[in-house]
Motif scaffolding. Structure first.
Motif, PDB file in Angstrom:
ATOM      1  N   UNK A  10     102.036  61.195  37.771  1.00 58.00           N
ATOM      2  CA  UNK A  10     102.352  62.114  36.673  1.00 58.00           C
ATOM      3  C   UNK A  10     103.731  62.746  36.901  1.00 58.00           C
ATOM      4  N   UNK A  11     104.016  63.082  38.166  1.00 55.33           N
ATOM      5  CA  UNK A  11     105.317  63.664  38.492  1.00 55.33           C
ATOM      6  C   UNK A  11     106.426  62.642  38.254  1.00 55.33           C
ATOM      7  N   UNK A  12     106.198  61.404  38.703  1.00 54.30           N
ATOM      8  CA  UNK A  12     107.210  60.351  38.498  1.00 54.30           C
ATOM      9  C   UNK A  12     107.480  60.161  37.010  1.00 54.30           C
ATOM     10  N   UNK A  13     106.418  60.117  36.230  1.00 56.34           N
ATOM     11  CA  UNK A  13     106.598  59.925  34.791  1.00 56.34           C
ATOM     12  C   UNK A  13     107.386  61.071  34.178  1.00 56.34           C
ATOM     13  N   UNK A  14     107.042  62.309  34.577  1.00 56.21           N
ATOM     14  CA  UNK A  14     107.723  63.491  34.025  1.00 56.21           C
ATOM     15  C   UNK A  14     109.198  63.514  34.428  1.00 56.21           C
ATOM     16  N   UNK A  15     109.472  63.236  35.697  1.00 60.84           N
ATOM     17  CA  UNK A  15     110.863  63.282  36.166  1.00 60.84           C
ATOM     18  C   UNK A  15     111.692  62.199  35.489  1.00 60.84           C
ATOM     19  N   UNK A  16     111.139  61.004  35.354  1.00 62.69           N
ATOM     20  CA  UNK A  16     111.902  59.927  34.718  1.00 62.69           C
ATOM     21  C   UNK A  16     112.066  60.136  33.216  1.00 62.69           C
ATOM     22  N   UNK A  17     111.175  60.936  32.624  1.00 61.50           N
ATOM     23  CA  UNK A  17     111.385  61.326  31.225  1.00 61.50           C
ATOM     24  C   UNK A  17     112.556  62.288  31.137  1.00 61.50           C
ATOM     25  N   UNK A  18     112.580  63.260  32.041  1.00 59.40           N
ATOM     26  CA  UNK A  18     113.618  64.297  31.991  1.00 59.40           C
ATOM     27  C   UNK A  18     114.988  63.732  32.377  1.00 59.40           C
ATOM     28  N   UNK A  19     115.029  62.845  33.376  1.00 56.59           N
ATOM     29  CA  UNK A  19     116.339  62.347  33.820  1.00 56.59           C
ATOM     30  C   UNK A  19     116.913  61.245  32.922  1.00 56.59           C
ATOM     31  N   UNK A  20     116.168  60.863  31.910  1.00 55.48           N
ATOM     32  CA  UNK A  20     116.694  59.939  30.904  1.00 55.48           C
ATOM     33  C   UNK A  20     116.562  58.471  31.250  1.00 55.48           C
ATOM     34  N   UNK A  21     116.056  58.150  32.446  1.00 58.09           N
ATOM     35  CA  UNK A  21     116.011  56.735  32.820  1.00 58.09           C
ATOM     36  C   UNK A  21     114.924  55.968  32.063  1.00 58.09           C
ATOM     37  N   UNK A  22     113.814  56.639  31.772  1.00 62.04           N
ATOM     38  CA  UNK A  22     112.778  55.969  30.972  1.00 62.04           C
ATOM     39  C   UNK A  22     113.284  55.721  29.558  1.00 62.04           C
ATOM     40  N   UNK A  23     114.063  56.681  29.027  1.00 62.55           N
ATOM     41  CA  UNK A  23     114.653  56.495  27.693  1.00 62.55           C
ATOM     42  C   UNK A  23     115.564  55.274  27.698  1.00 62.55           C
ATOM     43  N   UNK A  24     116.331  55.093  28.784  1.00 68.33           N
ATOM     44  CA  UNK A  24     117.201  53.911  28.897  1.00 68.33           C
ATOM     45  C   UNK A  24     116.363  52.637  28.901  1.00 68.33           C
ATOM     46  N   UNK A  25     115.214  52.671  29.586  1.00 70.73           N
ATOM     47  CA  UNK A  25     114.336  51.507  29.618  1.00 70.73           C
ATOM     48  C   UNK A  25     113.755  51.200  28.254  1.00 70.73           C
ATOM     49  N   UNK A  26     113.367  52.247  27.528  1.00 74.70           N
ATOM     50  CA  UNK A  26     112.817  52.032  26.184  1.00 74.70           C
ATOM     51  C   UNK A  26     113.885  51.490  25.242  1.00 74.70           C
ATOM     52  N   UNK A  28     116.470  49.649  26.186  1.00 74.92           N
ATOM     53  CA  UNK A  28     116.676  48.244  26.561  1.00 74.92           C
ATOM     54  C   UNK A  28     115.587  47.370  25.952  1.00 74.92           C
ATOM     55  N   UNK A  29     114.341  47.852  26.011  1.00 78.48           N
ATOM     56  CA  UNK A  29     113.227  47.086  25.434  1.00 78.48           C
ATOM     57  C   UNK A  29     113.421  46.911  23.930  1.00 78.48           C
ATOM     58  N   UNK A  30     113.894  47.965  23.294  1.00 80.49           N
ATOM     59  CA  UNK A  30     114.101  47.896  21.840  1.00 80.49           C
ATOM     60  C   UNK A  30     115.213  46.911  21.503  1.00 80.49           C
ATOM     61  N   UNK A  31     116.343  47.026  22.244  1.00 85.63           N
ATOM     62  CA  UNK A  31     117.476  46.125  21.997  1.00 85.63           C
ATOM     63  C   UNK A  31     117.095  44.676  22.291  1.00 85.63           C
ATOM     64  N   UNK A  32     116.244  44.490  23.307  1.00 83.93           N
ATOM     65  CA  UNK A  32     115.805  43.144  23.655  1.00 83.93           C
ATOM     66  C   UNK A  32     114.622  42.676  22.822  1.00 83.93           C
ATOM     67  N   UNK A  33     114.170  43.523  21.892  1.00 82.80           N
ATOM     68  CA  UNK A  33     113.023  43.211  21.016  1.00 82.80           C
ATOM     69  C   UNK A  33     111.792  42.827  21.830  1.00 82.80           C
ATOM     70  N   UNK A  34     111.539  43.632  22.844  1.00 84.73           N
ATOM     71  CA  UNK A  34     110.409  43.386  23.737  1.00 84.73           C
ATOM     72  C   UNK A  34     109.346  44.451  23.475  1.00 84.73           C
ATOM     73  N   UNK A  35     108.120  44.048  23.199  1.00 86.61           N
ATOM     74  CA  UNK A  35     107.070  45.048  22.976  1.00 86.61           C
ATOM     75  C   UNK A  35     106.739  45.811  24.268  1.00 86.61           C
TER      76      UNK A  35
END
Ligand SMILES: [Zn+2]
Length: 157
Positions: A10-26, A28-35
């Motif tokens: 839960x902490x990892x998920x929260x921190x990666x949400x705040x630091x923007x890295x999960x947003x970068x992953x999402x 990338x997934x969107x640009x790559x048209x990956x579900x």
């Protein structure tokens, strides 16, 4: 329904949400048209990446693991998967380093290439994520690593 997250996940998920890295992953997934679907440990699994780069079978941005179809079995296997464990450790590295992870990772890959001839064997981030879990060879150093061959004590061995 997914099992409840451990405190660490839960902490990892929260921190990666705040630091923007999960947003970068999402992104990338969107640009790559990956579900994207929910994975174990609060991770998000994005299978079907088919862009030529990066050449790896799987890579992680924040809590998002993007992977090629040829390794989808490893991610369908759930928490028992060695490759999933490896990528999950990279996700935890993002939680510690935030966006600085990527430049540090590439520097470590360059160092490893010079030292071992490949970007993973001597890369601290790959070693900490588990080389064998990631499908990498666990070679510790080149058998003949002295640059100046004439001065190498192992010359001719
Ligand atoms: Zn890795």
């Amino acid at each position: 329904m997914a099992p409840p997250l451990s405190r660490q996940h839960a902490l990892r998920r929260a921190v990666n949400l705040v630091n923007g890295t999960t947003a970068a992953g999402l992104l990338a997934a969107r640009l790559g048209r990956v579900p994207v679907r929910q994975g174990p440990g609060g991770l998000l699994l994005a299978g079907g990446w088919n862009h030529p780069l990066p050449r790896a079978a799987a890579f992680t941005l924040g809590n998002v693991i993007l992977y090629r179809s040829r390794v989808s079995q490893a991610f369908d296997a759930g928490p028992a998967s060695a490759l999933l464990r490896h990528e999950a450790r990279h996700s935890s590295q993002y939680a510690v380093l935030g966006p600085a992870f990527l430049p540090l990772y590439f520097a470590a890959a360059g160092f490893s290439k010079l030292r071992s001839g490949d970007p993973a064997s001597s890369n601290i981030f790959e070693i900490l994520a588990g080389l064998s879990d990631g499908g990498y060879r666990t070679r510790t150093s080149r058998p003949h690593r002295h640059r100046n061959h004439r001065n190498c004590p192992n010359r001719g061995v």
